[in-house]
Each structure stands twice: as C-alpha cells, then as structure tokens.
Design a protein around this motif. Structure first.
Motif, PDB file in Angstrom:
ATOM      1  N   VAL A   1       0.857  -1.189   0.000  1.00  0.00           N
ATOM      2  CA  VAL A   1       0.000   0.000   0.000  1.00  0.00           C
ATOM      3  C   VAL A   1       0.891   1.236   0.000  1.00  0.00           C
ATOM      4  N   LEU A   2       0.668   2.120  -0.969  1.00  0.00           N
ATOM      5  CA  LEU A   2       1.357   3.404  -1.015  1.00  0.00           C
ATOM      6  C   LEU A   2       0.566   4.399  -0.178  1.00  0.00           C
ATOM      7  N   ILE A   3       1.252   5.116   0.699  1.00  0.00           N
ATOM      8  CA  ILE A   3       0.591   6.087   1.579  1.00  0.00           C
ATOM      9  C   ILE A   3       1.089   7.481   1.226  1.00  0.00           C
ATOM     10  N   GLY A   4       0.206   8.302   0.677  1.00  0.00           N
ATOM     11  CA  GLY A   4       0.588   9.633   0.214  1.00  0.00           C
ATOM     12  C   GLY A   4       0.119  10.727   1.148  1.00  0.00           C
ATOM     13  N   LYS A   5       0.998  11.675   1.439  1.00  0.00           N
ATOM     14  CA  LYS A   5       0.673  12.809   2.314  1.00  0.00           C
ATOM     15  C   LYS A   5       0.495  14.062   1.467  1.00  0.00           C
ATOM     16  N   ALA A   6      -0.598  14.758   1.665  1.00  0.00           N
ATOM     17  CA  ALA A   6      -0.880  15.963   0.893  1.00  0.00           C
ATOM     18  C   ALA A   6       0.280  16.947   0.980  1.00  0.00           C
ATOM     19  N   GLY A   7       0.708  17.449  -0.184  1.00  0.00           N
ATOM     20  CA  GLY A   7       1.792  18.419  -0.244  1.00  0.00           C
ATOM     21  C   GLY A   7       3.160  17.815  -0.451  1.00  0.00           C
ATOM     22  N   ASP A   8       3.307  16.507  -0.307  1.00  0.00           N
ATOM     23  CA  ASP A   8       4.611  15.867  -0.490  1.00  0.00           C
ATOM     24  C   ASP A   8       4.922  15.673  -1.977  1.00  0.00           C
ATOM     25  N   GLU A   9       6.172  15.926  -2.343  1.00  0.00           N
ATOM     26  CA  GLU A   9       6.639  15.623  -3.692  1.00  0.00           C
ATOM     27  C   GLU A   9       7.147  14.185  -3.719  1.00  0.00           C
ATOM     28  N   PHE A  10       6.947  13.499  -4.841  1.00  0.00           N
ATOM     29  CA  PHE A  10       7.384  12.108  -4.940  1.00  0.00           C
ATOM     30  C   PHE A  10       7.747  11.777  -6.387  1.00  0.00           C
ATOM     31  N   THR A  11       8.460  10.668  -6.553  1.00  0.00           N
ATOM     32  CA  THR A  11       8.726  10.121  -7.882  1.00  0.00           C
ATOM     33  C   THR A  11       8.473   8.619  -7.847  1.00  0.00           C
ATOM     34  N   CYS A  12       8.061   8.076  -8.964  1.00  0.00           N
ATOM     35  CA  CYS A  12       7.878   6.636  -9.114  1.00  0.00           C
ATOM     36  C   CYS A  12       8.859   6.120 -10.165  1.00  0.00           C
ATOM     37  N   THR A  13       9.475   4.992  -9.883  1.00  0.00           N
ATOM     38  CA  THR A  13      10.399   4.362 -10.822  1.00  0.00           C
ATOM     39  C   THR A  13       9.846   3.009 -11.233  1.00  0.00           C
ATOM     40  N   HIS A  14      10.252   2.535 -12.396  1.00  0.00           N
ATOM     41  CA  HIS A  14       9.729   1.275 -12.933  1.00  0.00           C
ATOM     42  C   HIS A  14      10.882   0.444 -13.480  1.00  0.00           C
ATOM     43  N   ASP A  15      11.845   0.194 -12.618  1.00  0.00           N
ATOM     44  CA  ASP A  15      13.073  -0.468 -13.050  1.00  0.00           C
ATOM     45  C   ASP A  15      12.938  -1.975 -13.205  1.00  0.00           C
ATOM     46  N   HIS A  16      11.945  -2.591 -12.542  1.00  0.00           N
ATOM     47  CA  HIS A  16      11.950  -4.043 -12.412  1.00  0.00           C
ATOM     48  C   HIS A  16      10.808  -4.748 -13.135  1.00  0.00           C
ATOM     49  N   HIS A  17       9.928  -4.023 -13.792  1.00  0.00           N
ATOM     50  CA  HIS A  17       8.750  -4.672 -14.371  1.00  0.00           C
ATOM     51  C   HIS A  17       8.396  -3.985 -15.680  1.00  0.00           C
ATOM     52  N   VAL A  18       8.199  -4.767 -16.726  1.00  0.00           N
ATOM     53  CA  VAL A  18       7.983  -4.181 -18.049  1.00  0.00           C
ATOM     54  C   VAL A  18       6.504  -4.090 -18.419  1.00  0.00           C
ATOM     55  N   CYS A  19       5.629  -4.588 -17.581  1.00  0.00           N
ATOM     56  CA  CYS A  19       4.209  -4.651 -17.928  1.00  0.00           C
ATOM     57  C   CYS A  19       3.360  -3.615 -17.193  1.00  0.00           C
ATOM     58  N   GLY A  20       3.972  -2.652 -16.541  1.00  0.00           N
ATOM     59  CA  GLY A  20       3.206  -1.643 -15.839  1.00  0.00           C
ATOM     60  C   GLY A  20       2.687  -2.139 -14.506  1.00  0.00           C
ATOM     61  N   ASP A  21       1.774  -1.361 -13.918  1.00  0.00           N
ATOM     62  CA  ASP A  21       1.212  -1.733 -12.631  1.00  0.00           C
ATOM     63  C   ASP A  21      -0.207  -1.196 -12.513  1.00  0.00           C
ATOM     64  N   GLU A  22      -0.951  -1.743 -11.557  1.00  0.00           N
ATOM     65  CA  GLU A  22      -2.329  -1.331 -11.311  1.00  0.00           C
ATOM     66  C   GLU A  22      -2.506  -1.047  -9.826  1.00  0.00           C
ATOM     67  N   CYS A  23      -3.181   0.067  -9.521  1.00  0.00           N
ATOM     68  CA  CYS A  23      -3.435   0.448  -8.140  1.00  0.00           C
ATOM     69  C   CYS A  23      -4.886   0.908  -7.988  1.00  0.00           C
ATOM     70  N   LEU A  24      -5.481   0.583  -6.861  1.00  0.00           N
ATOM     71  CA  LEU A  24      -6.777   1.135  -6.496  1.00  0.00           C
ATOM     72  C   LEU A  24      -6.517   2.161  -5.400  1.00  0.00           C
ATOM     73  N   ALA A  25      -6.737   3.438  -5.722  1.00  0.00           N
ATOM     74  CA  ALA A  25      -6.354   4.527  -4.820  1.00  0.00           C
ATOM     75  C   ALA A  25      -7.582   5.154  -4.164  1.00  0.00           C
ATOM     76  N   PHE A  26      -7.438   5.461  -2.886  1.00  0.00           N
ATOM     77  CA  PHE A  26      -8.486   6.129  -2.122  1.00  0.00           C
ATOM     78  C   PHE A  26      -7.958   7.505  -1.715  1.00  0.00           C
ATOM     79  N   HIS A  27      -8.592   8.559  -2.186  1.00  0.00           N
ATOM     80  CA  HIS A  27      -8.174   9.922  -1.888  1.00  0.00           C
ATOM     81  C   HIS A  27      -9.067  10.509  -0.798  1.00  0.00           C
ATOM     82  N   LEU A  28      -8.440  11.182   0.169  1.00  0.00           N
ATOM     83  CA  LEU A  28      -9.178  11.727   1.307  1.00  0.00           C
ATOM     84  C   LEU A  28      -8.871  13.204   1.476  1.00  0.00           C
TER      85      LEU A  28
END
Length: 268
Positions: free
Chosen positions: A48-75
């Motif tokens: 589970v990715l936990i995001g804090k409002a106002g935080d800057e972030f980056t995502c990397t995809h070094d290990h998987h060539v088929c992408g990814d899927e996430c179900l995100a809940f925004h509060l």
C-alpha cells in the motif's frame, strides 16, 4: 476512489509529482519504486502506497515491463485526520503486504467493478481505516540493499505472484533469482517487508477474497484452487485476516453490512 493503470516501464524517465491530497493506494498488480520524504520503497502486489498531501514524490519502474495497477483512495484533510487518529500514518510512505489489507483490497476492487453489493462510500471509508489499523503508527523499514539485490527481491515477488496458486517450493523462488535460500529469505524480507512464506500465503488469501466476492463456487473448491491443501487451515487463516469466516465474507460481498458495521465501530 480511482483505479489507476500505469503502463510505464524501465525505459521511462522518473519525474517529480505532487500528492495533492491524502491517499492510500492498494497495489494490485506489477511493481514500482516510490521515492518520497528522502526515503525509497519497493512496492509489489499487496503493498500500500501512503501519500501525504503536499509531499513531492517520484515513481520508478526499473523491475517490471508490464506496468502496474493500483486502487487509490483519496481523502480530504478532515477524513485523513479521522483515519489516522493522530499517529504517524501519513509519514509512513508505504505498508508492506499485509493479510488484512490484501483481502480487503481485493474486496474493494470487486466493489469498484460493481461485482459486490456494497457502496463505494462504505468501502472507501473502510479500506483506509484498515490501512491505518495495520500500520499501527509504525514506519516501515526502508530498503537499503543495492539496486541489483532490490531487483532480485522484486523479481522473486513477481514470480511468487504468478505461481501462488501452485504447489510452490520457496527454494525454487530463490533459485529463480540465483540466491541461496538463506540470502533469499533475508533479502526478500528486507525489501518487501514480509517473509517469502508470508507473502505467498497472503497472495493466496487475496485470490480467495476475489473468488468469494464474485463467484458461487464452494469454499472448499476455492481453498484448493488458490493453493491451500487443507480446508481447515484456509478457513482459520482467512478468518484471521478478514475478521470473519469465508462464508460470512461472501455474505458481506452480497450486501450484508454486518462486517462493515463491526469494523467501523471498532475504529470509532
């Protein structure tokens, strides 16, 4: 609640993004790296990715060539404060694959796809509350291995995900990434946050949750199909993760809100 489908691969250059609100995102498929607040995490199916409002972030995809899927809940901020109960959830960065969140995450996906008889507002409150409970205010240990070892751990997690319904020999997973069983156990636990055996069992539970929510097959059939050799062990393990036996979980997916009411009451 947003169903994200990312097609980025190793050739994509990471770029900075901003969390515009608080969020918890259940990783359903694939893997990716997450960098925020000066920390680095490797996320695989069940994390589970936990995001804090106002935080800057980056995502990397070094290990998987088929992408990814996430179900995100925004509060919004008020809901985030209620969910966290004042503990350090929003500084956690991520949560390792946890049995309860994996079962409930699959349940949430069934709701999002209209395959379970519950409202989006109900599961949209319940899943983040479950994440906060599982996190318990404790920060996840940050992965320190080098890039090659992180890649091996993620590749092993992807291999386990692909073969979780089979009679899996964990030594075979170690051989798949050219590691000794001992080194494999230590490395996998450090990068993914749980042991290979824990991850395998939780992968099986998440598959069972989807089948229980969406199909009428017997509990015994489902237990065997997802990789459990013993029905009583499956029922006991599933109940420990979901809080209810498999049959009651299926009833909840059909619209019986007792399980939701009890969980929400426990969070009040």
């Amino acid at each position: 609640m947003v169903d994200y489908r990312c097609t980025a691969g190793p050739s994509e250059r990471p770029f900075p993004e901003l969390h515009r609100n608080y969020s918890v995102s259940y990783v359903r498929k694939g893997s990716f790296g997450y960098r925020a607040r000066g920390q680095a995490y490797e996320l695989v199916a069940g994390s589970v990715l936990i995001g804090k409002a106002g935080d800057e972030f980056t995502c990397t995809h070094d290990h998987h060539v088929c992408g990814d899927e996430c179900l995100a809940f925004h509060l919004d901020e008020e809901a985030a404060d209620v969910i966290s109960h004042g503990h350090a959830l929003w500084r956690s960065g991520s949560l390792p694959p946890h049995a309860t969140t994996m079962v409930l995450g699959e349940f949430a996906q069934s709701v999002a796809e209209g395959r379970a008889g519950l409202g989006l507002d109900e599961i949209g409150w319940l899943f983040p509350a479950c994440v906060a409970e599982a996190a318990g205010g404790r920060k996840r240990p940050v992965a320190r291995p080098n890039a090659r070892d992180r890649r091996r751990a993620v590749e092993a997690a992807l291999w386990l995900e692909a073969h979780s319904c089979e009679d899996v020999d964990l030594d075979a997973a170690a051989r798949h990434v050219s590691l000794s069983p001992f080194h494999f156990l230590r490395l996998f636990s450090k990068v993914v946050g749980v042991t290979p055996h824990q991850y395998l069992v939780r992968l099986r539970l998440r598959h069972a949750a989807r089948l229980l929510a969406e199909h009428e097959r017997s509990v015994t059939e489902i237990a065997l199909d997802v990789g459990f050799a013993d029905l009583s062990n499956f029922v006991r393990t599933f109940r420990r993760a979901a809080g209810v036996p498999p049959r009651d979980f299926r009833n909840a997916a059909k619209g019986n809100r007792k399980i939701l009411q009890e969980r929400l009451a426990a969070r009040a």
